[in-house]
Motif scaffolding. Structure first.
Motif, PDB file in Angstrom:
ATOM      1  N   PRO A  34      -0.755   2.916   3.098  1.00 36.73           N
ATOM      2  CA  PRO A  34      -0.528   2.643   1.672  1.00 36.73           C
ATOM      3  C   PRO A  34      -1.814   2.484   0.873  1.00 36.73           C
ATOM      4  O   PRO A  34      -1.846   2.772  -0.325  1.00 36.73           O
ATOM      5  CB  PRO A  34       0.282   1.338   1.685  1.00 36.73           C
ATOM      6  CG  PRO A  34       0.942   1.308   3.026  1.00 36.73           C
ATOM      7  CD  PRO A  34      -0.036   1.958   3.960  1.00 36.73           C
ATOM      8  N   ASP A  73       4.680   7.477   0.167  1.00 39.96           N
ATOM      9  CA  ASP A  73       4.767   6.820   1.464  1.00 39.96           C
ATOM     10  C   ASP A  73       5.919   7.486   2.224  1.00 39.96           C
ATOM     11  O   ASP A  73       7.010   7.658   1.666  1.00 39.96           O
ATOM     12  CB  ASP A  73       5.065   5.336   1.222  1.00 39.96           C
ATOM     13  CG  ASP A  73       5.142   4.510   2.496  1.00 39.96           C
ATOM     14  OD1 ASP A  73       5.233   5.090   3.591  1.00 39.96           O
ATOM     15  OD2 ASP A  73       5.128   3.272   2.390  1.00 39.96           O
ATOM     16  N   LEU A 114       3.881  -7.150   4.783  1.00 39.91           N
ATOM     17  CA  LEU A 114       3.909  -6.097   3.767  1.00 39.91           C
ATOM     18  C   LEU A 114       2.581  -6.107   3.014  1.00 39.91           C
ATOM     19  O   LEU A 114       2.309  -7.021   2.237  1.00 39.91           O
ATOM     20  CB  LEU A 114       5.068  -6.327   2.792  1.00 39.91           C
ATOM     21  CG  LEU A 114       6.467  -6.157   3.385  1.00 39.91           C
ATOM     22  CD1 LEU A 114       7.524  -6.600   2.395  1.00 39.91           C
ATOM     23  CD2 LEU A 114       6.703  -4.710   3.814  1.00 39.91           C
ATOM     24  N   THR A 150      -0.715  -3.083  -1.089  1.00 39.23           N
ATOM     25  CA  THR A 150      -0.557  -1.713  -1.576  1.00 39.23           C
ATOM     26  C   THR A 150       0.842  -1.172  -1.310  1.00 39.23           C
ATOM     27  O   THR A 150       1.332  -0.335  -2.066  1.00 39.23           O
ATOM     28  CB  THR A 150      -1.595  -0.792  -0.928  1.00 39.23           C
ATOM     29  OG1 THR A 150      -1.662  -1.073   0.484  1.00 39.23           O
ATOM     30  CG2 THR A 150      -2.970  -1.003  -1.539  1.00 39.23           C
ATOM     31  N   GLN A 151       1.478  -1.642  -0.250  1.00 39.56           N
ATOM     32  CA  GLN A 151       2.854  -1.181   0.007  1.00 39.56           C
ATOM     33  C   GLN A 151       3.812  -1.739  -1.039  1.00 39.56           C
ATOM     34  O   GLN A 151       4.740  -1.053  -1.473  1.00 39.56           O
ATOM     35  CB  GLN A 151       3.307  -1.595   1.400  1.00 39.56           C
ATOM     36  CG  GLN A 151       4.718  -1.106   1.739  1.00 39.56           C
ATOM     37  CD  GLN A 151       4.902  -0.858   3.202  1.00 39.56           C
ATOM     38  OE1 GLN A 151       4.442  -1.625   4.015  1.00 39.56           O
ATOM     39  NE2 GLN A 151       5.580   0.230   3.550  1.00 39.56           N
ATOM     40  N   ALA A 195       2.851   1.602  -3.423  1.00 35.69           N
ATOM     41  CA  ALA A 195       3.909   2.451  -2.859  1.00 35.69           C
ATOM     42  C   ALA A 195       5.290   1.998  -3.336  1.00 35.69           C
ATOM     43  O   ALA A 195       6.184   2.823  -3.551  1.00 35.69           O
ATOM     44  CB  ALA A 195       3.841   2.433  -1.334  1.00 35.69           C
ATOM     45  N   THR A 216       7.491   0.349  -1.551  1.00 34.88           N
ATOM     46  CA  THR A 216       8.451   0.668  -0.495  1.00 34.88           C
ATOM     47  C   THR A 216       8.725  -0.503   0.444  1.00 34.88           C
ATOM     48  O   THR A 216       9.234  -0.303   1.548  1.00 34.88           O
ATOM     49  CB  THR A 216       7.940   1.861   0.335  1.00 34.88           C
ATOM     50  OG1 THR A 216       6.602   1.582   0.809  1.00 34.88           O
ATOM     51  CG2 THR A 216       7.937   3.137  -0.483  1.00 34.88           C
ATOM     52  N   GLY A 217       8.399  -1.713   0.033  1.00 35.12           N
ATOM     53  CA  GLY A 217       8.613  -2.859   0.905  1.00 35.12           C
ATOM     54  C   GLY A 217      10.072  -3.039   1.280  1.00 35.12           C
ATOM     55  O   GLY A 217      10.413  -3.210   2.459  1.00 35.12           O
ATOM     56  N   SER A 256       1.807  -1.964   7.931  1.00 36.48           N
ATOM     57  CA  SER A 256       1.655  -0.526   7.738  1.00 36.48           C
ATOM     58  C   SER A 256       0.268  -0.099   7.286  1.00 36.48           C
ATOM     59  O   SER A 256      -0.015   1.104   7.260  1.00 36.48           O
ATOM     60  CB  SER A 256       2.685  -0.027   6.717  1.00 36.48           C
ATOM     61  OG  SER A 256       2.500  -0.694   5.487  1.00 36.48           O
ATOM     62  N   ASN A 257      -0.594  -1.038   6.903  1.00 40.35           N
ATOM     63  CA  ASN A 257      -1.937  -0.651   6.466  1.00 40.35           C
ATOM     64  C   ASN A 257      -2.932  -0.916   7.590  1.00 40.35           C
ATOM     65  O   ASN A 257      -3.013  -2.031   8.099  1.00 40.35           O
ATOM     66  CB  ASN A 257      -2.351  -1.430   5.213  1.00 40.35           C
ATOM     67  CG  ASN A 257      -3.487  -0.759   4.475  1.00 40.35           C
ATOM     68  OD1 ASN A 257      -3.305   0.300   3.871  1.00 40.35           O
ATOM     69  ND2 ASN A 257      -4.655  -1.347   4.522  1.00 40.35           N
TER      70      ASN A 257
END
Length: 403
Positions: free
Chosen positions: A252, A269, A294, A297-298, A302, A304-305, A366-367
């Motif tokens: 992200p 994403d 999370l 940036t997500q 993005a 998209t959390g 995710s990062n």
């Protein structure tokens, strides 16, 4: 067609205009990680906006103290999500840092290594051959007087990096996606990128991988204008030759920079696409407790959390809980964990305390920068806790159709 160059640098007058949108209401203070650390107005979004306005109007010089307040900013963009005046704080921060240039003492040599995937992969291979994991505690003590290099050493994973991502499916009846591997992520998150390919193909997409190189995010946010623009040109060139309809990144932290370089391209994403085609994905049960971190940036770039949490909840028997907020940032923030390791560690410790309240068996993030930063803290503090990209877990539990 995408623009052939990134947006032009803002003038000092434009920076002042962006700053003038702030109504000084203070709603940003409760969600600002650095204000929580210092309780100083200068370490808050509205304080930095006032500094940016003064610099742009020539009412202040970029002294070491003023620069420090700007450089401490994590660019998490939590402030934008609560701002009633819709101040474009991220743009203002980038343009102000561009105006005053990179901070003195920026670890250019180290960042130059991290943003060159071939050199980083070679370094990782050498470290494995020398059994770096065995010597890491001793080396870390020797580097106590060089906190930037000590932080880099402690963040270096002990396990071998996964092979480079392979993504070359191109069925004509499927929409084609281009996967952007990035720099650090192409080495340290290759497994997650391969997982994204597996999941996207199962969802009905064809995927091809672009060459591995840096998108320029760390240079862009560090005020290194020329290097950031060179990276943006490389992004545009790779995209133009791909023939794909959309660009995806499992990191992200790269999305905002990729979108800046390709303003007319849909950059997403993979979670967004997978969530939209979730009915095609079926997963094997996994009886485990997972904590979901999370990244900023997500959530803020993005967006998209919630979609990621819904995808993970499709794994039967998996208990997954998102980390409470606050804390609002783990402190990694691109190169921040190297430039200000002590501050980054304080933010990380607050995040790990929240992890502990969930008593998980697995930590998902995710990062890649966040995950390496958190893993380094876990290694130092214990007890052991495996970390993983959520897409890796989803791909491992995916039920592949037999034909």
């Amino acid at each position: 067609m995408p623009l052939e160059k990134s947006p032009q640098p803002a003038s000092p007058g434009h920076i002042a205009e962006l700053a003038d949108q702030c109504v000084q209401c203070g709603l940003c203070l409760p969600v600002c990680p650095t204000y929580a650390l210092d309780r100083s107005e200068a370490e808050s979004p509205r304080g930095r906006i006032a500094i940016a306005a003064a610099l742009a109007r020539g009412e202040a010089d970029p002294t070491a103290d003023l620069r420090t307040y700007l450089d401490h900013c994590l660019a998490c963009l939590n402030c934008e999500t609560v701002c009633p005046a819709q101040v474009r704080y991220g743009e203002l921060l980038i343009e102000t840092r561009r105006l005053i240039g990179p901070m003195p003492g920026r670890p250019r040599r180290l960042l130059g290594l991290l943003t060159r995937p071939r050199r980083l992969r070679t370094l990782r291979q050498i470290a494995r051959r020398l059994d770096l994991a065995r010597w890491k505690p001793w080396l870390a003590r020797r580097l106590a007087g060089r906190p930037t290099w000590q932080a880099a050493l402690l963040t270096l994973p002990d396990h071998a990096p996964a092979p480079r991502v392979r993504a070359d499916s191109a069925r004509p009846d499927q929409p084609l996606l281009a996967l952007f591997p990035g720099c650090v992520a192409s080495v340290e998150d290759a497994e997650a990128q391969q997982a994204a390919v597996t999941l996207l193909q199962a969802a009905g997409f064809a995927v091809m991988a672009l060459p591995a190189f840096c998108c320029g995010a760390m240079d862009l946010h560090g005020g290194a204008t020329a290097a950031a623009e060179n990276a943006a040109k490389q992004v545009r060139q790779a995209w133009h030759t791909s023939g794909a309809g959309q660009l995806v990144s499992v990191t992200p932290g790269c999305l905002g920079t990729l979108r800046r370089a390709l303003p007319d391209v849909r950059v997403v994403d993979p979670v967004e696409l997978l969530a939209a085609h979730a009915q095609r994905l079926h997963f094997r049960p996994l009886k485990q407790r997972a904590a979901l971190h999370l990244p900023c940036t997500q959530i803020n770039v993005a967006g998209t959390g919630a979609a990621l949490l819904q995808l993970l909840e499709r794994i039967p028997a998996l208990e997954v809980s998102s980390l409470p907020r606050p804390p609002h940032c783990c402190g990694a923030a691109g190169s921040h964990l190297l430039e200000f390791p002590e501050r980054a560690a304080r933010l990380r410790d607050a995040t790990l305390r929240q992890v502990a309240t969930l008593a998980p068996q697995l930590l998902l993030s995710s990062n890649i920068g966040c995950r390496l930063h958190l893993a380094a803290g876990i290694d130092t503090q214990g007890p052991p806790l495996p970390t993983m990209h959520p897409l890796t877990l989803l791909a491992r539990q995916l039920q592949q159709e037999t034909r």
